[in-house]
Design a protein around this motif. Structure first.
Motif, mmCIF file in Angstrom:
data_model
loop_
_atom_site.group_PDB
_atom_site.id
_atom_site.type_symbol
_atom_site.label_atom_id
_atom_site.label_comp_id
_atom_site.label_asym_id
_atom_site.label_seq_id
_atom_site.Cartn_x
_atom_site.Cartn_y
_atom_site.Cartn_z
ATOM 1 N N TYR A 53 39.740 41.714 28.518
ATOM 2 C CA TYR A 53 39.398 40.569 29.355
ATOM 3 C C TYR A 53 40.119 40.732 30.692
ATOM 4 C CZ TYR A 53 37.160 38.038 25.545
ATOM 5 O OH TYR A 53 36.300 37.668 24.553
ATOM 6 N N SER A 54 39.535 40.154 31.775
ATOM 7 C CA SER A 54 40.154 40.279 33.109
ATOM 8 C C SER A 54 41.592 39.785 33.097
ATOM 9 C CB SER A 54 39.376 39.467 34.146
ATOM 10 O OG SER A 54 38.039 39.861 34.202
ATOM 11 N N GLY A 55 41.849 38.712 32.342
ATOM 12 C CA GLY A 55 43.182 38.117 32.362
ATOM 13 C C GLY A 55 44.059 38.603 31.235
ATOM 14 N N CYS A 56 43.678 39.694 30.583
ATOM 15 C CA CYS A 56 44.429 40.164 29.414
ATOM 16 C C CYS A 56 45.865 40.510 29.803
ATOM 17 C CB CYS A 56 43.755 41.378 28.790
ATOM 18 S SG CYS A 56 44.650 42.001 27.356
ATOM 19 N N PRO A 57 46.852 39.716 29.351
ATOM 20 C CA PRO A 57 48.224 39.976 29.770
ATOM 21 C C PRO A 57 48.806 41.220 29.106
ATOM 22 C CG PRO A 57 48.140 38.032 28.350
ATOM 23 C CD PRO A 57 46.746 38.553 28.458
ATOM 24 N N ARG A 63 49.491 50.075 29.015
ATOM 25 C CA ARG A 63 49.719 51.223 29.901
ATOM 26 C C ARG A 63 51.116 51.788 29.695
ATOM 27 N NH1 ARG A 63 46.679 48.552 34.424
ATOM 28 N NH2 ARG A 63 48.552 47.385 34.906
ATOM 29 N N THR A 82 43.053 53.027 34.965
ATOM 30 C CA THR A 82 42.335 51.847 34.484
ATOM 31 C C THR A 82 40.854 52.046 34.776
ATOM 32 O OG1 THR A 82 44.246 50.512 35.061
ATOM 33 C CG2 THR A 82 42.211 49.334 34.607
ATOM 34 N N LEU A 84 37.335 50.152 34.876
ATOM 35 C CA LEU A 84 36.742 48.807 34.833
ATOM 36 C C LEU A 84 35.260 48.852 34.491
ATOM 37 C CD1 LEU A 84 38.330 47.155 38.009
ATOM 38 C CD2 LEU A 84 38.996 46.818 35.638
ATOM 39 N N SER A 152 42.465 35.362 24.284
ATOM 40 C CA SER A 152 41.109 35.266 24.852
ATOM 41 C C SER A 152 40.057 35.827 23.921
ATOM 42 C CB SER A 152 41.043 36.053 26.163
ATOM 43 O OG SER A 152 41.976 35.584 27.075
ATOM 44 N N ALA B 21 51.427 36.415 31.575
ATOM 45 C CA ALA B 21 50.278 36.188 32.437
ATOM 46 C C ALA B 21 50.670 35.476 33.724
ATOM 47 C CB ALA B 21 49.240 35.357 31.695
ATOM 48 N N PRO B 29 47.169 45.068 39.375
ATOM 49 C CA PRO B 29 46.144 44.992 38.328
ATOM 50 C C PRO B 29 45.056 46.064 38.479
ATOM 51 C CG PRO B 29 45.892 43.170 39.879
ATOM 52 C CD PRO B 29 47.171 43.881 40.234
ATOM 53 N N LEU B 85 42.997 31.364 32.133
ATOM 54 C CA LEU B 85 43.576 32.714 32.086
ATOM 55 C C LEU B 85 42.551 33.767 32.504
ATOM 56 C CD1 LEU B 85 46.024 34.458 31.375
ATOM 57 C CD2 LEU B 85 45.240 34.473 29.005
ATOM 58 N N ASP B 86 41.311 33.619 32.045
ATOM 59 C CA ASP B 86 40.257 34.537 32.494
ATOM 60 C C ASP B 86 40.124 34.491 34.017
ATOM 61 O OD1 ASP B 86 39.547 35.299 29.908
ATOM 62 O OD2 ASP B 86 37.806 33.975 29.779
ATOM 63 N N GLY B 89 42.936 36.161 35.795
ATOM 64 C CA GLY B 89 42.746 37.609 35.750
ATOM 65 C C GLY B 89 41.742 38.075 36.800
ATOM 66 N N GLN B 90 40.654 37.318 36.945
ATOM 67 C CA GLN B 90 39.670 37.673 37.975
ATOM 68 C C GLN B 90 40.290 37.558 39.365
ATOM 69 O OE1 GLN B 90 36.163 35.232 37.369
ATOM 70 N NE2 GLN B 90 35.940 35.875 35.229
ATOM 71 N N LEU B 93 42.564 40.616 40.219
ATOM 72 C CA LEU B 93 41.803 41.820 40.566
ATOM 73 C C LEU B 93 41.193 41.678 41.957
ATOM 74 C CD1 LEU B 93 40.039 42.168 37.090
ATOM 75 C CD2 LEU B 93 41.629 43.843 38.042
ATOM 76 N N GLY B 169 33.374 39.930 34.698
ATOM 77 C CA GLY B 169 33.436 38.469 34.797
ATOM 78 C C GLY B 169 32.217 37.777 34.216
#
Ligand SMILES: [Zn+2]
Lengths: 172, 275
Positions: A53-57, A63, A82, A84, A152, B21, B29, B85-86, B89-90, B93, B169
């Motif tokens: 997920y984009s927000g994957c902590p 890595r 990475t 994408l 997520s 996060a 990122p 959180l999603d 993350g977007q 980036l 996304g």
């Protein structure tokens, strides 16, 4: 003298065995986030990872873990890339990964939805999704309690047969 | 990392703090991504698009996070936090991409923590206070429907990084829109009180819808989704009128400054700190 081919296989094997930080019963290979391990002409081991997920902590930790394990195995030059594109899909969780999830009481995802190019349709019927079998007792008499859970990638479900709640890895 | 219990693993001491996060001083990122900008692309325009989309996401994520400990049920709190959180993350980036292409080399922290309200390009709908749950649902429905439609088109953008961020996304936003749409129908079709609150929420959101359609042409698609949801929930379709000012031009409501003050307070008080 180890051949280059054997060496890249060994490096791949090491990277494949790194556990996922959030689903530690799975390796990065099981989860399908380790996309490639190759050897650059100068001897650098290049490992490519893709985020779930984009927000994957956990991405930065993955890595760091892969780099640390390869370094510990004697690889002096390691590069983590990475990737994408294409985006990760739950379809990349391997059969072994699905089995391990079930063994740990987590229902594995069904097939990810596929949309043709163009607007993503909104479906509002309540009986839209097939029942997820309970990972503990196998009953199909289950219901979703929340589409979002502790991370997520998971949803919360409940089994009406054995009355246990369980987590479910979402299709994406 | 051999510990097989995730919470014990999280509690271990680590030299790097890359696992959380929220905070600052993260690794890029876009670490290890090929970041070349293709020839023939207008870098300033690309950077501006990335910043606007990142600002929408960051400000929305902050409002969603405010529901933590305040949502009607624990499940909704978890859902809203996950959606936030999603979006965070977007945003990360997109800020990272903006800093690469606008020539400043700024990192995500520079955009998130060290710009003032009039430098932000988010739509004003994102910054309005949360109000009640009905308002947050209607706002999320509008913003996620717009963002999903827009990202679906951006997936074909000539910049490979923006296109990849958008393609990823789309999958996340499909879940966000689904969540908001199902709650909108449930509340619209629920009790007299939930129906009344939904009508009020739609009226409050309506004036801000026009701003979503100024820069990118996905209006018909978003309107069709709103019509589908309001019909299913027995609710009136919101009628929007142009509202003076435009968040995309840095003209904001009085609500953005306090939101940013909270978001940026630690980073500005301790500019060199990482946490
Ligand atoms: Zn069961």
């Amino acid at each position: 003298m180890v051949s280059v081919l054997t060496d890249v296989r060994r490096a791949r094997h090491i990277a494949e065995q790194v556990p996922d930080p959030e689903l530690p019963m799975l390796t990065l290979a099981d989860l399908g986030v380790l996309r490639e391990v190759s050897l650059a002409p100068d001897g650098t081991v290049v490992a490519s990872l893709t985020p779930t997920y984009s927000g994957c902590p956990a991405m930065a930790e993955m890595r760091a873990d892969v780099a640390a394990r390869l370094a510990a195995a004697g690889y002096e030059r390691v590069e983590i890339r990475t990737v994408l594109d294409p985006p990760w899909t739950s379809d990349w969780i391997t059969p072994a990964g699905r089995r391990k999830l079930t063994e740990h009481g987590i229902a594995p995802p069904g097939a990810a939805p596929r949309h043709p190019a163009g607007p993503v349709p909104l479906v509002l019927t309540t009986t839209r999704r097939a029942a997820v079998p309970c990972p503990r007792c196998g009953s199909a008499d289950t219901e979703e309690t929340s589409r979002f859970a502790a991370t997520s990638c998971k949803a919360l479900w409940r089994c009406r047969a054995c009355l246990e709640p369980f987590e479910y890895v979402k299709e994406i | 990392m051999s510990d097989d219990h995730v919470y014990l693993t999280l509690a271990e001491g680590h030299e790097d703090d890359t696992r959380w996060a929220y905070g600052t001083g993260f690794e890029d990122p876009l670490h290890g991504v090929d970041t070349t900008v293709p020839d023939g692309l207008d870098a300033a325009e690309l950077a501006a698009s990335c910043v606007a989309l990142a600002d929408d996401a960051l400000v929305s994520a902050q409002r969603l996070a405010e529901w933590t400990t305040r949502a009607p049920e624990l499940e909704e709190e978890v859902a809203l936090a996950n959606i936030g959180l999603d979006l965070l993350g977007q945003a990360r980036l997109l800020y990272a991409r903006a800093g690469q292409v606008d020539g400043t080399g700024r990192d995500e922290d520079a955009y998130a923590y060290f710009r003032d309200a009039d430098d932000f390009r988010n739509v004003r709908l994102a910054e309005l206070p949360n109000g009640d749950f009905a308002f947050s649902v209607v706002r999320l429905l509008a913003l996620s429907s717009w963002r999903l439609a827009h990202f679906e088109r951006l997936a074909a953008h000539p910049d490979p990084v923006l296109s990849a961020i958008a393609a990823k996304g789309v999958k996340e936003l499909t879940y966000h829109r689904q969540y908001a749409a199902e709650w909108a129908v449930r509340l619209g079709d629920g009790t007299a009180e939930s129906h009344r609150r939904m009508r009020t929420a739609l009226e409050r959101v309506a004036p801000y819808l026009g701003e979503l359609f100024t820069a990118y042409d996905v209006r018909d698609e978003v309107v069709a989704v709103l019509r589908q949801v309001t019909e299913a929930g027995g609710l009136p379709m919101p009628v929007y009128r142009p509202l003076p000012g435009c968040g995309r031009a840095g003209e904001h409501t009085e609500h953005l400054t306090p939101l940013l003050a909270e978001l940026q307070s630690v980073a500005r008080a301790h500019p060199e700190a990482t946490w």
